[in-house]
Design an enzyme around this catalytic site. Sequence first.
Site, PDB file in Angstrom:
ATOM      1  N   ARG A  86       0.880  -1.183   0.000  1.00 43.42           N
ATOM      2  CA  ARG A  86       0.000   0.000   0.000  1.00 43.42           C
ATOM      3  C   ARG A  86       0.904   1.215   0.000  1.00 43.42           C
ATOM      4  O   ARG A  86       1.719   1.403   0.898  1.00 43.42           O
ATOM      5  CB  ARG A  86      -0.916  -0.006   1.218  1.00 43.42           C
ATOM      6  CG  ARG A  86      -1.896   1.173   1.306  1.00 43.42           C
ATOM      7  CD  ARG A  86      -2.849   0.984   2.471  1.00 43.42           C
ATOM      8  NE  ARG A  86      -3.822   2.051   2.613  1.00 43.42           N
ATOM      9  CZ  ARG A  86      -3.777   3.005   3.543  1.00 43.42           C
ATOM     10  NH1 ARG A  86      -2.769   3.032   4.421  1.00 43.42           N
ATOM     11  NH2 ARG A  86      -4.721   3.922   3.607  1.00 43.42           N
ATOM     12  N   ASN A 163      -6.976   8.260   2.611  1.00 46.05           N
ATOM     13  CA  ASN A 163      -6.596   7.701   3.902  1.00 46.05           C
ATOM     14  C   ASN A 163      -7.391   8.333   5.038  1.00 46.05           C
ATOM     15  O   ASN A 163      -7.473   9.557   5.159  1.00 46.05           O
ATOM     16  CB  ASN A 163      -5.105   7.936   4.148  1.00 46.05           C
ATOM     17  CG  ASN A 163      -4.621   7.276   5.423  1.00 46.05           C
ATOM     18  OD1 ASN A 163      -4.556   6.048   5.505  1.00 46.05           O
ATOM     19  ND2 ASN A 163      -4.287   8.077   6.434  1.00 46.05           N
ATOM     20  N   GLU A 164      -7.997   7.509   5.864  1.00 45.46           N
ATOM     21  CA  GLU A 164      -8.644   7.920   7.112  1.00 45.46           C
ATOM     22  C   GLU A 164      -9.435   9.219   6.983  1.00 45.46           C
ATOM     23  O   GLU A 164      -9.215  10.178   7.727  1.00 45.46           O
ATOM     24  CB  GLU A 164      -7.599   8.028   8.222  1.00 45.46           C
ATOM     25  CG  GLU A 164      -6.880   6.716   8.475  1.00 45.46           C
ATOM     26  CD  GLU A 164      -5.795   6.808   9.535  1.00 45.46           C
ATOM     27  OE1 GLU A 164      -5.618   7.895  10.113  1.00 45.46           O
ATOM     28  OE2 GLU A 164      -5.120   5.781   9.777  1.00 45.46           O
ATOM     29  N   HIS A 230      -8.556   0.423  10.102  1.00 48.24           N
ATOM     30  CA  HIS A 230      -7.206   0.575  10.644  1.00 48.24           C
ATOM     31  C   HIS A 230      -7.263   0.248  12.131  1.00 48.24           C
ATOM     32  O   HIS A 230      -8.078   0.807  12.867  1.00 48.24           O
ATOM     33  CB  HIS A 230      -6.695   1.987  10.410  1.00 48.24           C
ATOM     34  CG  HIS A 230      -6.495   2.315   8.961  1.00 48.24           C
ATOM     35  ND1 HIS A 230      -6.004   3.534   8.519  1.00 48.24           N
ATOM     36  CD2 HIS A 230      -6.712   1.573   7.840  1.00 48.24           C
ATOM     37  CE1 HIS A 230      -5.936   3.522   7.196  1.00 48.24           C
ATOM     38  NE2 HIS A 230      -6.363   2.344   6.764  1.00 48.24           N
ATOM     39  N   TYR A 232      -5.545   0.143  15.655  1.00 48.95           N
ATOM     40  CA  TYR A 232      -4.521   0.584  16.605  1.00 48.95           C
ATOM     41  C   TYR A 232      -5.092   0.428  18.011  1.00 48.95           C
ATOM     42  O   TYR A 232      -5.600  -0.641  18.353  1.00 48.95           O
ATOM     43  CB  TYR A 232      -4.064   2.008  16.261  1.00 48.95           C
ATOM     44  CG  TYR A 232      -3.299   2.096  14.958  1.00 48.95           C
ATOM     45  CD1 TYR A 232      -1.952   1.764  14.893  1.00 48.95           C
ATOM     46  CD2 TYR A 232      -3.930   2.494  13.788  1.00 48.95           C
ATOM     47  CE1 TYR A 232      -1.241   1.820  13.699  1.00 48.95           C
ATOM     48  CE2 TYR A 232      -3.235   2.545  12.582  1.00 48.95           C
ATOM     49  CZ  TYR A 232      -1.893   2.214  12.543  1.00 48.95           C
ATOM     50  OH  TYR A 232      -1.197   2.265  11.354  1.00 48.95           O
ATOM     51  N   GLU A 259      -4.340  -0.955   7.898  1.00 47.61           N
ATOM     52  CA  GLU A 259      -3.188  -0.552   8.704  1.00 47.61           C
ATOM     53  C   GLU A 259      -3.326  -1.185  10.076  1.00 47.61           C
ATOM     54  O   GLU A 259      -4.440  -1.334  10.592  1.00 47.61           O
ATOM     55  CB  GLU A 259      -3.124   0.966   8.913  1.00 47.61           C
ATOM     56  CG  GLU A 259      -2.766   1.800   7.725  1.00 47.61           C
ATOM     57  CD  GLU A 259      -2.594   3.276   8.118  1.00 47.61           C
ATOM     58  OE1 GLU A 259      -2.391   3.559   9.325  1.00 47.61           O
ATOM     59  OE2 GLU A 259      -2.676   4.125   7.212  1.00 47.61           O
ATOM     60  N   TRP A 288       1.532  -1.247   9.130  1.00 47.84           N
ATOM     61  CA  TRP A 288       2.133   0.084   9.028  1.00 47.84           C
ATOM     62  C   TRP A 288       3.434   0.085   9.832  1.00 47.84           C
ATOM     63  O   TRP A 288       3.408  -0.228  11.013  1.00 47.84           O
ATOM     64  CB  TRP A 288       1.181   1.155   9.578  1.00 47.84           C
ATOM     65  CG  TRP A 288       1.754   2.522   9.387  1.00 47.84           C
ATOM     66  CD1 TRP A 288       2.677   3.140  10.180  1.00 47.84           C
ATOM     67  CD2 TRP A 288       1.481   3.429   8.315  1.00 47.84           C
ATOM     68  NE1 TRP A 288       3.012   4.377   9.676  1.00 47.84           N
ATOM     69  CE2 TRP A 288       2.277   4.579   8.527  1.00 47.84           C
ATOM     70  CE3 TRP A 288       0.651   3.370   7.186  1.00 47.84           C
ATOM     71  CZ2 TRP A 288       2.250   5.669   7.664  1.00 47.84           C
ATOM     72  CZ3 TRP A 288       0.627   4.456   6.332  1.00 47.84           C
ATOM     73  CH2 TRP A 288       1.419   5.590   6.572  1.00 47.84           C
TER      74      TRP A 288
END
Length: 382
Positions: A86, A163-164, A230, A232, A259, A288
């Site tokens: 990516r 992105n995001e 994503h 986290y 990610e 990531w």
Amino acid sequence: MRKRSSRKKSGVVAMALAATAGLLLSLAGMGGSAVAATGLHVSNGRLVEGNGNDFVMRGVNHAHAWYPGRTSSIGDIKAKGANTVRVVLSSGDRWTRTSASEVTGIVDRCKQNKLICVLEVHDTTGFGEDGAATTLSKAVDYWIGIRSALAGQENYVVINLGNEPYGNTGYERWTPDTKAAIGRMRDAGFDHALMVDAPNWGQDWSGTMKNNAASVFAADPDRNTVFSIHMYGVYDTAAEVQGYLGAFVNAGLPVVVGEFGDNHSDGNPDEGAIMATAQSLRLGYLGWSWSGNGSGVEYLDMVTGFDPGSLTSWGNRLFNGADGIASTAREATVYGGGGGSGSGTAPNGYPYCAQGGSTDPDGDGWGWENNRSCVVPGGRAD
């Protein structure tokens, strides 16, 4: 991921694990008017290649926009076993614009190294909360402006719109803005598989993407949109990881972990659960990131100083650990390898199907050839 800021963990994480009624909405009507598949596309809730073979992303993110001179990293990433990269691009709204000629070079390098290329515009990161971020509409303007670099690359490229998009402010606009962006891309003639990131800095703690995914998918006239979460600090338990990904699978909607890391300033993500769950559900994941992180998140580098011979603990975990890239990645069959060239024997001892996905009408990863069962290359049984 945004380059110079941490993520926020919301107190309402439980919302991301709420009932999946929104996902299930309108699934029965999704068959409708979808156009004929071209290249990588969604079929029965899975990302598949043009020949119908399952494609499960196993790869990493690479920050090209900030390190445009590090194009050799694409080959280094392949050498570690990845089947996908990516690539961070810029629309020019926040960082230096990635030109059409640069994109052509990136795609060519991906193809030379037999990688599927996920291309994303990073300038949208955290719109609504980060004043420097731009809109999904501006990202679409960029894609339309470089369309010449992407035409005919549907077998090799997935377009990650932005992105995001949206931080933790104004994220209620995610659904209509995403539908509008997809519509503009199709009107502009893009037949590629499209990928859309969740709001809330990609982590969707509000459940906005999860609860509206079915209607967003149905709004794509090509029915060729993949959802990207994503993971986290919001995803620091196996239950949260399994609950979120399982909701999409149960609803028959395509999802990837676009990610994730093994640590973050907003909490400690459960990378083991992310990788194990993705493997058990045959879903893609993209860690990531290769190298070049700064501003306090250098621990997310997989290699030190872009040196492929200097794996960090995170890089070693992602590539060589349990459910890692080296042991689970299968090269796209468009390149003639990795998980199935149509010949040889699968890990479970059965032969691979010579005709690939065309022998697997029910999508269970098994086919029937020469009066015996065979394994579809890259499929669920592989």
